[in-house]
Scaffold this motif. Structure first.
Motif, PDB file in Angstrom:
ATOM      1  N   ILE A 141     -16.946 -50.142  22.297  1.00 50.62           N
ATOM      2  CA  ILE A 141     -15.497 -49.905  22.341  1.00 50.62           C
ATOM      3  C   ILE A 141     -14.945 -50.604  23.567  1.00 50.62           C
ATOM      4  CG2 ILE A 141     -13.761 -48.159  22.901  1.00 50.62           C
ATOM      5  CD1 ILE A 141     -14.937 -46.355  20.863  1.00 50.62           C
ATOM      6  N   GLU A 142     -13.889 -51.404  23.357  1.00 48.36           N
ATOM      7  CA  GLU A 142     -13.175 -52.016  24.483  1.00 48.36           C
ATOM      8  C   GLU A 142     -11.886 -51.239  24.714  1.00 48.36           C
ATOM      9  OE1 GLU A 142     -11.203 -56.187  26.127  1.00 48.36           O
ATOM     10  OE2 GLU A 142     -12.348 -56.198  24.260  1.00 48.36           O
ATOM     11  N   PHE A 143     -11.709 -50.774  25.929  1.00 43.16           N
ATOM     12  CA  PHE A 143     -10.500 -50.037  26.267  1.00 43.16           C
ATOM     13  C   PHE A 143      -9.312 -50.989  26.413  1.00 43.16           C
ATOM     14  CE2 PHE A 143     -13.756 -47.089  28.009  1.00 43.16           C
ATOM     15  CZ  PHE A 143     -13.439 -45.988  27.225  1.00 43.16           C
ATOM     16  N   THR A 144      -8.131 -50.480  26.101  1.00 43.27           N
ATOM     17  CA  THR A 144      -6.915 -51.246  26.282  1.00 43.27           C
ATOM     18  C   THR A 144      -6.734 -51.638  27.742  1.00 43.27           C
ATOM     19  OG1 THR A 144      -4.499 -51.130  26.158  1.00 43.27           O
ATOM     20  CG2 THR A 144      -5.644 -49.077  26.512  1.00 43.27           C
ATOM     21  N   ASP A 145      -5.990 -52.713  27.973  1.00 38.67           N
ATOM     22  CA  ASP A 145      -5.708 -53.102  29.357  1.00 38.67           C
ATOM     23  C   ASP A 145      -4.555 -52.298  29.949  1.00 38.67           C
ATOM     24  OD1 ASP A 145      -3.502 -54.252  28.104  1.00 38.67           O
ATOM     25  OD2 ASP A 145      -4.337 -56.277  28.156  1.00 38.67           O
ATOM     26  N   GLU A 146      -3.954 -51.393  29.176  1.00 40.84           N
ATOM     27  CA  GLU A 146      -2.886 -50.533  29.692  1.00 40.84           C
ATOM     28  C   GLU A 146      -3.501 -49.348  30.439  1.00 40.84           C
ATOM     29  OE1 GLU A 146      -0.400 -49.383  26.473  1.00 40.84           O
ATOM     30  OE2 GLU A 146       0.120 -51.427  25.922  1.00 40.84           O
ATOM     31  N   SER A 161      -3.665 -46.637  33.153  1.00 41.28           N
ATOM     32  CA  SER A 161      -2.690 -45.946  33.983  1.00 41.28           C
ATOM     33  C   SER A 161      -3.396 -44.996  34.942  1.00 41.28           C
ATOM     34  CB  SER A 161      -1.711 -45.159  33.110  1.00 41.28           C
ATOM     35  OG  SER A 161      -2.297 -43.938  32.684  1.00 41.28           O
ATOM     36  N   PRO A 162      -2.670 -44.496  35.955  1.00 37.20           N
ATOM     37  CA  PRO A 162      -3.289 -43.559  36.900  1.00 37.20           C
ATOM     38  C   PRO A 162      -3.757 -42.254  36.268  1.00 37.20           C
ATOM     39  CG  PRO A 162      -1.285 -44.505  37.836  1.00 37.20           C
ATOM     40  CD  PRO A 162      -1.322 -44.913  36.392  1.00 37.20           C
ATOM     41  N   SER A 163      -3.372 -41.977  35.016  1.00 33.72           N
ATOM     42  CA  SER A 163      -3.804 -40.740  34.369  1.00 33.72           C
ATOM     43  C   SER A 163      -5.232 -40.829  33.844  1.00 33.72           C
ATOM     44  CB  SER A 163      -2.864 -40.400  33.205  1.00 33.72           C
ATOM     45  OG  SER A 163      -2.961 -41.376  32.181  1.00 33.72           O
ATOM     46  N   TRP A 164      -5.781 -42.044  33.740  1.00 39.14           N
ATOM     47  CA  TRP A 164      -7.108 -42.216  33.145  1.00 39.14           C
ATOM     48  C   TRP A 164      -8.161 -41.389  33.869  1.00 39.14           C
ATOM     49  CZ3 TRP A 164      -9.264 -46.897  30.295  1.00 39.14           C
ATOM     50  CH2 TRP A 164      -8.332 -47.374  29.349  1.00 39.14           C
ATOM     51  N   GLN A 165      -8.080 -41.366  35.181  1.00 33.38           N
ATOM     52  CA  GLN A 165      -9.133 -40.718  35.953  1.00 33.38           C
ATOM     53  C   GLN A 165      -9.267 -39.248  35.561  1.00 33.38           C
ATOM     54  OE1 GLN A 165      -9.147 -41.969  39.970  1.00 33.38           O
ATOM     55  NE2 GLN A 165     -10.526 -40.381  40.683  1.00 33.38           N
ATOM     56  N   ALA A 166      -8.134 -38.578  35.279  1.00 36.07           N
ATOM     57  CA  ALA A 166      -8.172 -37.166  34.934  1.00 36.07           C
ATOM     58  C   ALA A 166      -8.700 -36.934  33.521  1.00 36.07           C
ATOM     59  CB  ALA A 166      -6.776 -36.558  35.080  1.00 36.07           C
ATOM     60  N   HIS A 167      -8.360 -37.815  32.577  1.00 40.70           N
ATOM     61  CA  HIS A 167      -8.703 -37.598  31.173  1.00 40.70           C
ATOM     62  C   HIS A 167     -10.004 -38.275  30.758  1.00 40.70           C
ATOM     63  CE1 HIS A 167      -4.897 -35.658  30.307  1.00 40.70           C
ATOM     64  NE2 HIS A 167      -4.284 -36.630  30.936  1.00 40.70           N
ATOM     65  N   PHE A 168     -10.558 -39.133  31.599  1.00 40.27           N
ATOM     66  CA  PHE A 168     -11.701 -39.931  31.197  1.00 40.27           C
ATOM     67  C   PHE A 168     -12.945 -39.105  30.860  1.00 40.27           C
ATOM     68  CE2 PHE A 168     -14.918 -43.383  31.919  1.00 40.27           C
ATOM     69  CZ  PHE A 168     -14.477 -44.187  30.888  1.00 40.27           C
ATOM     70  N   PRO A 169     -13.261 -38.052  31.626  1.00 44.46           N
ATOM     71  CA  PRO A 169     -14.452 -37.270  31.271  1.00 44.46           C
ATOM     72  C   PRO A 169     -14.393 -36.721  29.843  1.00 44.46           C
ATOM     73  CG  PRO A 169     -13.776 -36.751  33.503  1.00 44.46           C
ATOM     74  CD  PRO A 169     -12.690 -37.614  32.913  1.00 44.46           C
ATOM     75  N   GLN A 170     -13.224 -36.242  29.407  1.00 45.86           N
ATOM     76  CA  GLN A 170     -13.106 -35.739  28.048  1.00 45.86           C
ATOM     77  C   GLN A 170     -13.257 -36.868  27.030  1.00 45.86           C
ATOM     78  OE1 GLN A 170      -9.512 -33.580  27.195  1.00 45.86           O
ATOM     79  NE2 GLN A 170     -10.095 -33.156  25.092  1.00 45.86           N
ATOM     80  N   ALA A 171     -12.696 -38.049  27.353  1.00 45.55           N
ATOM     81  CA  ALA A 171     -12.841 -39.193  26.451  1.00 45.55           C
ATOM     82  C   ALA A 171     -14.311 -39.572  26.294  1.00 45.55           C
ATOM     83  CB  ALA A 171     -12.034 -40.372  26.980  1.00 45.55           C
ATOM     84  N   LEU A 172     -15.055 -39.567  27.389  1.00 48.06           N
ATOM     85  CA  LEU A 172     -16.480 -39.907  27.319  1.00 48.06           C
ATOM     86  C   LEU A 172     -17.242 -38.901  26.473  1.00 48.06           C
ATOM     87  CD1 LEU A 172     -17.297 -41.014  30.979  1.00 48.06           C
ATOM     88  CD2 LEU A 172     -16.953 -42.460  28.976  1.00 48.06           C
ATOM     89  N   SER A 173     -16.886 -37.628  26.609  1.00 43.63           N
ATOM     90  CA  SER A 173     -17.543 -36.604  25.815  1.00 43.63           C
ATOM     91  C   SER A 173     -17.330 -36.851  24.326  1.00 43.63           C
ATOM     92  CB  SER A 173     -17.012 -35.227  26.204  1.00 43.63           C
ATOM     93  OG  SER A 173     -17.617 -34.216  25.440  1.00 43.63           O
ATOM     94  N   THR A 174     -16.111 -37.256  23.960  1.00 43.82           N
ATOM     95  CA  THR A 174     -15.817 -37.562  22.561  1.00 43.82           C
ATOM     96  C   THR A 174     -16.595 -38.786  22.098  1.00 43.82           C
ATOM     97  OG1 THR A 174     -13.597 -36.625  22.783  1.00 43.82           O
ATOM     98  CG2 THR A 174     -13.975 -38.106  20.916  1.00 43.82           C
ATOM     99  N   LEU A 175     -16.627 -39.827  22.934  1.00 39.01           N
ATOM    100  CA  LEU A 175     -17.310 -41.061  22.557  1.00 39.01           C
ATOM    101  C   LEU A 175     -18.813 -40.851  22.404  1.00 39.01           C
ATOM    102  CD1 LEU A 175     -15.407 -43.635  24.805  1.00 39.01           C
ATOM    103  CD2 LEU A 175     -15.278 -43.416  22.318  1.00 39.01           C
ATOM    104  N   ASP A 209     -22.452 -47.109  22.195  1.00 39.82           N
ATOM    105  CA  ASP A 209     -23.413 -47.225  23.295  1.00 39.82           C
ATOM    106  C   ASP A 209     -22.930 -48.093  24.444  1.00 39.82           C
ATOM    107  OD1 ASP A 209     -23.926 -49.966  22.478  1.00 39.82           O
ATOM    108  OD2 ASP A 209     -25.258 -49.150  20.933  1.00 39.82           O
ATOM    109  N   THR A 210     -21.819 -48.816  24.244  1.00 37.09           N
ATOM    110  CA  THR A 210     -21.328 -49.737  25.272  1.00 37.09           C
ATOM    111  C   THR A 210     -19.812 -49.622  25.394  1.00 37.09           C
ATOM    112  OG1 THR A 210     -23.120 -51.295  24.788  1.00 37.09           O
ATOM    113  CG2 THR A 210     -21.242 -52.148  26.031  1.00 37.09           C
ATOM    114  N   LEU A 211     -19.312 -49.617  26.627  1.00 32.11           N
ATOM    115  CA  LEU A 211     -17.876 -49.558  26.887  1.00 32.11           C
ATOM    116  C   LEU A 211     -17.455 -50.796  27.674  1.00 32.11           C
ATOM    117  CD1 LEU A 211     -17.505 -45.816  28.001  1.00 32.11           C
ATOM    118  CD2 LEU A 211     -17.264 -46.786  25.705  1.00 32.11           C
ATOM    119  N   ILE A 212     -16.320 -51.380  27.280  1.00 32.08           N
ATOM    120  CA  ILE A 212     -15.766 -52.541  27.978  1.00 32.08           C
ATOM    121  C   ILE A 212     -14.458 -52.126  28.637  1.00 32.08           C
ATOM    122  CG2 ILE A 212     -14.900 -54.893  27.765  1.00 32.08           C
ATOM    123  CD1 ILE A 212     -16.630 -55.272  25.330  1.00 32.08           C
ATOM    124  N   PHE A 213     -14.363 -52.358  29.931  1.00 26.13           N
ATOM    125  CA  PHE A 213     -13.128 -52.102  30.677  1.00 26.13           C
ATOM    126  C   PHE A 213     -12.362 -53.414  30.819  1.00 26.13           C
ATOM    127  CE2 PHE A 213     -16.200 -48.903  31.899  1.00 26.13           C
ATOM    128  CZ  PHE A 213     -15.471 -47.729  31.788  1.00 26.13           C
TER     129      PHE A 213
END
Length: 737
Positions: A490-495, A497-511, A517-521
């Protein structure tokens, strides 16, 4: 401590790494300004008595550069950024010192860092200043190490026409004093503009007005001592600077508060002017800078008080408040009214500071209670938010979760009698795309009153979300054979925002549950006007520390990682490439800036253990011989300029030990590949070719269309270059896509 300031002709080939710079600090000598001392306003500089520092005088001197006829008065606006840029400012009138110079003074605690800007009063309207580009100035900064004079040059006012001119450039690098290592994430402000240093400590600010400017180098977490210098900016010239900052010792600061009786049991946070207290240093919804989910929460003590211990840095000018919401909504108030802001120049030893919350309430107005029911089957298991608006929507604030689908929020302040407040609810803090359905058609509003109010609502429908039964519309694709190098990515959007840091752990749990198996920033640097220079954009480009947090979080969850840095934003790129023919000097400066951009992410990739670095892509297609402009014409890059790519790739391989892929694109035709593509370790091919027509395209048609794309275009790239290929499926997940 001495440095050198020099200017060199713009666009001239130059080497500045071995230049020694002398910093000319502003001096009080020779200045004879009238004494305009103003005693510190307790609401601006409320220090705990036992930890207060010596008071010193800061004099502000504004050079208007022209006749001020028609202006009723000039004022100095002290900005309270973490309450919100439009709110809680203090204004101090400037007095004339000469025809073009206006002055005022303020007494402040030694070590203060002040955010401010100038404004003029014309026919009872207050008009703030703008920078040399005509853009509104959010704030300037000045550091007050002792009695000090800051001289500022007025560029223009908001709303003025700005000549199409190219100003001067400040370019430099920030290093640690003791180690000489580069320092990322240092805020650099000059002339009302600001940027941050990259992973190699480099920064660039362009289109600065001519004259002597105060430059402030500020660690947003307080890790380094704030430093400032004067820089002489000349139109058409580059002013380079190398600055070394002193790292400060860490200390433990414990805050203990006695609560007001209202909302006992509700979460209490500490908000402030540094990273650790939720400040993003970017302009968010409604002019806010605080992201509520990034504020630290206080914990309950056995004696009923709340406390928190923060690891901070000595000499940090800490401005802070306690809050049930953010820096604006539900922050602690004075009993007589007004927002309370506390200041602490962090001492060099561990200390405990006791506070009492007088009240959360606005005087004379009763609180508004929101009682919300969200049936568990009516929304996914994510955070729910409430968002408020008086004249503009501010940052969403998390609802207080009670359990079993019940949520609560009590709004205490700031409330003004008979001033309506709009409100709406959303998921994941994204109130543009995932708000509750009813708000889209029926505006929700409440008016503060002398009497307490309770609003009870049930929310069971959300924008852009439907509660499908699990697996009802999803069929897993059959893959007959997965080789060891097969990746699901999965490649994340280039948008970002400063909110990512707070929501990222939940996103990883879903993924983790999807087989990825691979994430692109995909961080982005911004293009602007006709300039060849690329720069990180605050609020769009993640800070180095933020991106490292995201990468390390992914790695800790077992994901492989890649970096795919872009130019953007996409809506500016076409005009940027097509606006006018680019001459050799433009291309020289572009490649110098592009090399810094890539080298920044190569350094970051090596530090964080990124497995793959992806270069190229649609945004950079005109930058190699044979590449195409956005309108399909061949690029105007001069012959022979591909040598820059060989040099850049060589530099990156010295800094980064992982594999490097070249990104390209396939639509009706494949984008051309550069002659140097064989120097890469693989191809990353983004595909959005049409593979069907109409709303009722069958699976067989789609299968046949995509097979044809693989055979006729993707395989041809493999056959010609024998490089491993990653295929990126770039189709939106909507009907008929």
């Amino acid at each position: 401590m001495t440095r050198t300031i020099n200017t060199v002709p713009m666009f001239k080939q130059r080497k500045i790494s071995n230049i020694i710079f002398i910093i000319f600090l502003f001096s009080l000598a020779g200045c004879h300004l009238p004494l305009m001392q103003k005693k510190p306003d307790s609401k601006l500089f409320e220090n705990p008595n036992e930890f207060s520092t010596e008071f010193v005088e800061i004099q502000f001197q504004l050079n208007t550069q022209n006749d001020a006829s028609g202006v009723e008065k000039f004022v100095l606006e002290i900005i309270d950024d973490f309450t919100g840029l439009p709110y809680n400012s203090s204004f101090i009138e400037l007095m004339p010192f000469s025809d073009q110079v206006y002055v005022t003074a303020l007494t402040v605690p030694q070590g203060s860092v002040i955010k401010y800007r100038y404004a003029k009063l014309v026919q009872s309207s207050l008009i703030p200043e703008a920078n040399a580009s005509g853009e509104p100035i959010d704030y300037r900064m000045v550091y007050v190490p002792g009695d000090f004079i800051v001289t500022d040059i007025l560029q223009c006012w908001q709303g003025d026409e700005v000549n199409d001119r190219f100003g001067g450039i400040l370019q430099g690098v920030l290093l640690e004093w003791d180690t000489g290592l580069p320092i990322p994430d240092i805020l650099v402000t000059v002339g009302g503009k600001r940027t941050v240093t990259d992973a190699n400590g480099k920064f660039l600010l362009e289109d600065l007005g001519q004259g002597m400017h105060n430059v402030v180098f500020y660690a947003m977490d307080g890790k380094y001592r704030t430093f400032q210098q004067g820089a002489n900016i000349q139109t058409g010239m580059i002013t380079p600077a190398e600055v070394k900052l002193t790292r400060m010792p860490e200390v433990n600061i414990t805050f203990v508060i006695n609560q007001a009786n209202d909302a006992l049991g509700a979460p209490v946070y500490i908000a402030g002017n540094i990273f650790q207290l939720g400040n993003t240093f970017t302009v968010l919804n409604g002019g806010m800078t605080i992201k509520p989910m990034r504020m630290p929460a206080l914990s309950s003590n056995e004696d009923g008080r709340l406390s928190i211990t923060l690891r901070l840095y000595a000499e940090t000018d800490l401005r802070y408040k306690f809050t049930l919401g953010d820096g604006y909504w539900n922050s602690d108030q004075y009993q007589t009214g007004g927002m309370r802001i506390r200041q602490l120049i962090v001492p060099s030893e561990d200390v405990t500071i006791n506070h009492t919350i007088e009240t959360w309430r606005s005087p004379g107005v009763e609180p508004i209670t929101f009682s919300i029911t969200i049936p568990p089957k009516s929304a996914p298991d994510d955070l729910k938010y409430i968002q408020f608006m008086t004249d503009r929507w501010t940052e969403p604030i998390p609802l207080w979760m009670l359990g079993n689908g019940q949520y609560l929020y009590i709004l205490f302040s700031p409330l003004e009698m008979k001033q309506p407040i709009n409100f709406r609810f959303c998921r994941m803090g994204d109130c543009l795309r995932v708000q509750d359905i009813e708000t889209l058609s029926d505006e929700r509003q409440v008016t503060p009153s002398h009497e307490a109010q309770t609003i009870s609502l049930t929310l069971d429908q959300w924008q852009n979300w439907t509660n499908y039964e699990k697996n009802a519309f999803v069929q897993e694709a059959y893959i007959p054979q997965k080789l060891s190098n097969f990746r699901t990515i999965i490649e994340f959007t280039d948008e970002m925002s400063p909110s990512w840091q707070a929501h990222f752990p939940q996103a990883l749990s879903t993924l983790n549950t999807t087989g990825v198996d691979t994430l692109i920033f995909s961080p982005i640097w911004k293009v602007s006007s006709q300039s060849p220079y690329l720069q990180p954009q605050m609020g769009l480009t993640p800070y180095v520390s933020e991106l490292l947090f995201l990468i390390n979080s992914a790695k800790n969850r077992g994901f492989s990682t890649a970096l795919h840095p872009h130019l953007g934003p996409f809506y500016l790129l076409e005009d940027w490439w097509l606006s006018k023919p680019h001459q050799d000097v433009w291309w020289n400066e572009f490649f110098s800036s592009y090399r810094d951009f890539l080298y920044n992410y190569a350094t970051l990739a090596e530090i964080s253990g990124i497995e793959t670095l992806i270069l190229g892509g649609k945004s950079i297609s005109p930058a190699f011989e044979g590449g195409l402009l956005p309108d399909g014409r061949e690029s105007d890059i001069p012959t022979g300029f591909d040598h820059y790519w060989h040099e850049i790739l060589s530099d990156i391989r010295e800094a980064y030990s992982g594999e490097i892929f070249w990104a390209t694109h396939v639509n009706l035709e494949s984008d051309p590949l550069p002659d140097f593509v064989d120097e890469f370790d693989g191809l990353y091919i983004s595909v959005d070719s049409p593979i069907g027509h109409g709303d009722e395209t069958t699976f067989n048609v789609i299968q046949s269309g995509f097979t044809d794309i693989i055979d006729s275009q993707i395989y041809e790239a493999y056959r010609a270059h024998q490089l491993p290929i990653t295929v990126a499926i770039a189709y939106p997940s909507v009907a008929a896509a």
